[in-house]
Design an enzyme around this catalytic site. Structure first.
Site, short mmCIF file in Angstrom:
data_model
loop_
_atom_site.label_atom_id
_atom_site.label_comp_id
_atom_site.label_asym_id
_atom_site.label_seq_id
_atom_site.Cartn_x
_atom_site.Cartn_y
_atom_site.Cartn_z
N LYS A 193 -24.80 -0.45 11.26
CA LYS A 193 -25.62 0.03 12.38
C LYS A 193 -25.20 -0.68 13.65
O LYS A 193 -25.05 -1.91 13.64
CB LYS A 193 -27.09 -0.26 12.08
CG LYS A 193 -28.01 -0.18 13.31
CD LYS A 193 -29.46 -0.21 12.91
CE LYS A 193 -30.38 -0.38 14.11
NZ LYS A 193 -31.80 -0.17 13.76
N LYS A 195 -26.39 -1.50 17.46
CA LYS A 195 -27.45 -1.49 18.46
C LYS A 195 -26.87 -1.05 19.79
O LYS A 195 -25.99 -1.72 20.36
CB LYS A 195 -28.03 -2.91 18.58
CG LYS A 195 -29.03 -3.15 19.67
CD LYS A 195 -30.23 -2.27 19.61
CE LYS A 195 -30.91 -2.22 18.26
NZ LYS A 195 -32.07 -1.34 18.17
N ASP A 224 -28.11 3.20 17.51
CA ASP A 224 -29.52 3.11 17.93
C ASP A 224 -29.62 2.71 19.39
O ASP A 224 -29.65 1.51 19.71
CB ASP A 224 -30.23 2.08 17.04
CG ASP A 224 -31.69 1.88 17.44
OD1 ASP A 224 -32.20 2.66 18.28
OD2 ASP A 224 -32.33 0.97 16.89
N ASN A 226 -32.17 2.86 21.22
CA ASN A 226 -33.55 2.46 21.51
C ASN A 226 -34.21 3.28 22.62
O ASN A 226 -34.87 2.75 23.52
CB ASN A 226 -33.64 0.96 21.84
CG ASN A 226 -33.74 0.11 20.58
OD1 ASN A 226 -33.02 -0.88 20.45
ND2 ASN A 226 -34.59 0.48 19.64
N GLU A 249 -30.33 7.00 15.63
CA GLU A 249 -31.66 6.39 15.65
C GLU A 249 -32.20 6.34 17.08
O GLU A 249 -31.59 5.73 17.95
CB GLU A 249 -31.53 4.98 15.05
CG GLU A 249 -32.86 4.29 14.80
CD GLU A 249 -32.65 2.96 14.09
OE1 GLU A 249 -31.79 2.87 13.16
OE2 GLU A 249 -33.31 1.97 14.46
N ASN A 272 -37.70 4.32 14.67
CA ASN A 272 -38.73 3.30 14.54
C ASN A 272 -39.45 3.16 15.88
O ASN A 272 -40.09 2.17 16.16
CB ASN A 272 -38.15 1.94 14.14
CG ASN A 272 -37.20 1.36 15.16
OD1 ASN A 272 -36.05 1.75 15.22
ND2 ASN A 272 -37.68 0.42 15.98
N ASP A 296 -41.43 -0.52 8.21
CA ASP A 296 -41.38 -1.95 8.56
C ASP A 296 -42.75 -2.50 8.22
O ASP A 296 -43.74 -2.13 8.87
CB ASP A 296 -41.06 -2.14 10.04
CG ASP A 296 -40.92 -3.62 10.41
OD1 ASP A 296 -41.64 -4.44 9.82
OD2 ASP A 296 -40.11 -3.94 11.29
N HIS A 323 -36.55 -0.97 9.08
CA HIS A 323 -36.25 -1.60 10.37
C HIS A 323 -36.35 -3.12 10.27
O HIS A 323 -37.05 -3.64 9.41
CB HIS A 323 -37.28 -1.06 11.36
CG HIS A 323 -37.39 -1.80 12.64
ND1 HIS A 323 -38.29 -2.84 12.82
CD2 HIS A 323 -36.72 -1.67 13.80
CE1 HIS A 323 -38.16 -3.29 14.06
NE2 HIS A 323 -37.22 -2.60 14.67
N ASN A 325 -36.35 -7.02 12.78
CA ASN A 325 -36.20 -7.85 13.98
C ASN A 325 -35.66 -9.21 13.51
O ASN A 325 -35.71 -9.49 12.32
CB ASN A 325 -37.55 -8.04 14.68
CG ASN A 325 -37.88 -6.89 15.62
OD1 ASN A 325 -38.94 -6.29 15.54
ND2 ASN A 325 -36.97 -6.57 16.51
#
Ligand code: GKR
Ligand code: MG
Length: 425
Positions: A193, A195, A224, A226, A249, A272, A296, A323, A325
């Site tokens: 994945k 980011k 992703d 975001n 994502e 997410n 999550d 997901h 962090n």
């Protein structure tokens, strides 16, 4: 069984300068560790993202839980329900709601206690393992050179592989491929994945295409951003990634926008950010906003809520992923038990753990072998917290001066005047 003590310990764990849509990771990521002690002397552990608001809410909740039975989770839910204040997820890549975190921390610690009291692993109380090993994904970040806190020092001439690559800058497709190669070589991940939401969308598309060239079509890839792309941007980028991405994502913000992108592309969309609570599920069905939901347990309120989400996914034809962090080993163990217990969680699970590896608070940290973690079979979460390490991470929390995650402020130290824009490109 009765709860006799609850200990809440904020900690700071070294975190490298990772870039994301909201800015830059600070040199330390904040977590809160909760220990619930039963009258018969057992300890149950939980871990959640840290902030002063969450710590204060947990402190408040703890006062009302002493004397309750950890097996009576419905009664505990009722107490927490009566204390909870309305809160919102916010526009950041991570969920800012306080009370889902509180519920999660307490529920996970109670499960650890319950399972220890009967000498069984947590996964057995969640229905038993649907799989014995949980596969994880490599989680790549664009990053500045260096590593956070104590991670930034201690590289000697014998250091090599991932431990050197973790310090390196990754600011373009070549840097991302080098990071991926080192991470995959170290941990054996079978899925990657990236980011995104950091650079011009074409740079991020080119990074995915470079990963495809380097790893070939057998390696599933995810991107992703975001939610900071517009619908037209996400479609134009997505067109170049059809047949390349395993899933896309949160390219855009909100269920209606996600649905518009989903209709235009032949790539499954995952989230997410737009479907993140039970209140969002009717909208998910009405809009058909995503094909895959990232669970999550920290954000959905614990194990049982996450398994309820799994049932929703099964009924409404959603795939399920997970997901993460920045986190420590208590969360990693909890994620592993939960992922093992959800039969339809078929995607490799996200984890930031390689970025923190070597700085955990467990006596015996869990290990990735061939990209997967074997579900612990020891009682409870199957982990032992090293109290000296916990104390030292707490000392680090007190010394670092951070009380909440704010990637915008951190980014402004490098790029004065930079501001987080919920939709940037
Ligand atoms: O660690 O910067 C980060 C991520 O952007 C994280 O905050 C997100 O919550 O991992 C996340 C995601 O998948 O959106
Ligand atoms: Mg995401």
């Amino acid at each position: 069984m009765r709860i006799s003590e609850i200990h809440i310990t904020p900690v700071a764990v070294p975190d490298p300068p990772l870039l994301n849509a909201a800015g830059l990771h600070a040199p330390y990521a904040l977590r809160i560790v909760i220990e619930i002690v039963s009258a018969d002397g057992l300890s149950g552990w939980g871990e959640i993202p840290g902030s002063e608001a969450t710590r204060a809410a947990l402190d408040h909740a703890a006062e009302h839980l002493i004397g309750l039975d950890p097996w009576r989770l419905n009664a505990i839910d009722g107490v927490l329900e009566s204390l909870a204040k309305p809160d919102e997820r916010g526009a950041t890549p991570w969920d800012q709601r306080t009370w889902v975190h509180v519920r999660s921390a307490i529920e996970v610690a109670c499960f650890d206690l319950m399972a220890k009291s009967v000498g069984r692993p947590v996964v057995d109380l969640l229905g038993g393992p649907a799989r014995e090993r949980v596969p994880f994904a490599a989680y790549l970040f664009y990053k500045y050179e260096g590593a956070g806190g104590e991670l930034a020092v201690g590289l000697d001439e014998t250091a090599a592989g991932w431990f050197v690559a973790r310090q390196a800058a990754a600011l373009d497709p070549e840097g991302i491929v080098a990071q991926a190669e080192a991470m995959v070589a170290q941990y054996g991940f079978k899925s990657i994945k990236l980011k995104g939401g950091v650079f011009e969308p074409q740079v991020e598309v080119d990074s995915i295409l470079a990963l495809r060239d380097s790893f070939g079509p057998e390696m599933p890839l995810r991107l992703d951003p975001n939610a900071i792309w517009r619908v037209d941007t996400a479609i134009a980028a997505g067109k170049q990634l059809e047949g390349v991405l395993e899933y896309y994502e949160d390219p855009v913000r909100g269920q209606a926008n996600m649905a518009a992108v989903a209709r235009a592309l032949d790539i499954p969309l995952a989230t997410n950010m737009c479907t993140t609570s039970f209140a969002d599920l009717p909208g998910s069905v009405a809009h058909q906003s995503e094909a895959i939901i990232l669970s999550d347990h920290h954000f959905w309120g614990g194990f049982r809520a996450s398994l309820d989400l799994a049932r929703f996914c099964a009924v409404f034809g959603r795939g399920m992923s997970m997901h993460s962090n920045s986190h420590l080993g208590i969360s990693l163990a909890a994620m592993t038990h939960l992922a093992a217990a959800a039969p339809n969680l078929t995607y490799e699970v996200d984890s930031h753990y390689p970025w923190q590896d070597g700085h955990d608070l467990l006596v015996e940290p869990l290990h990735f072998e061939d990209g997967a973690i074997a579900v612990p079979r020891n009682p409870g979460l199957g982990i032992e917290v090293d109290r000296a390490k916990l104390a030292s991470l707490h000392k680090q929390y007190l010394a670092c001066g951070l009380t909440e995650r704010n990637d915008e402020i951190e980014m402004q130290k490098v790029q004065p005047g930079w501001t987080f824009q919920p939709t940037r490109w």
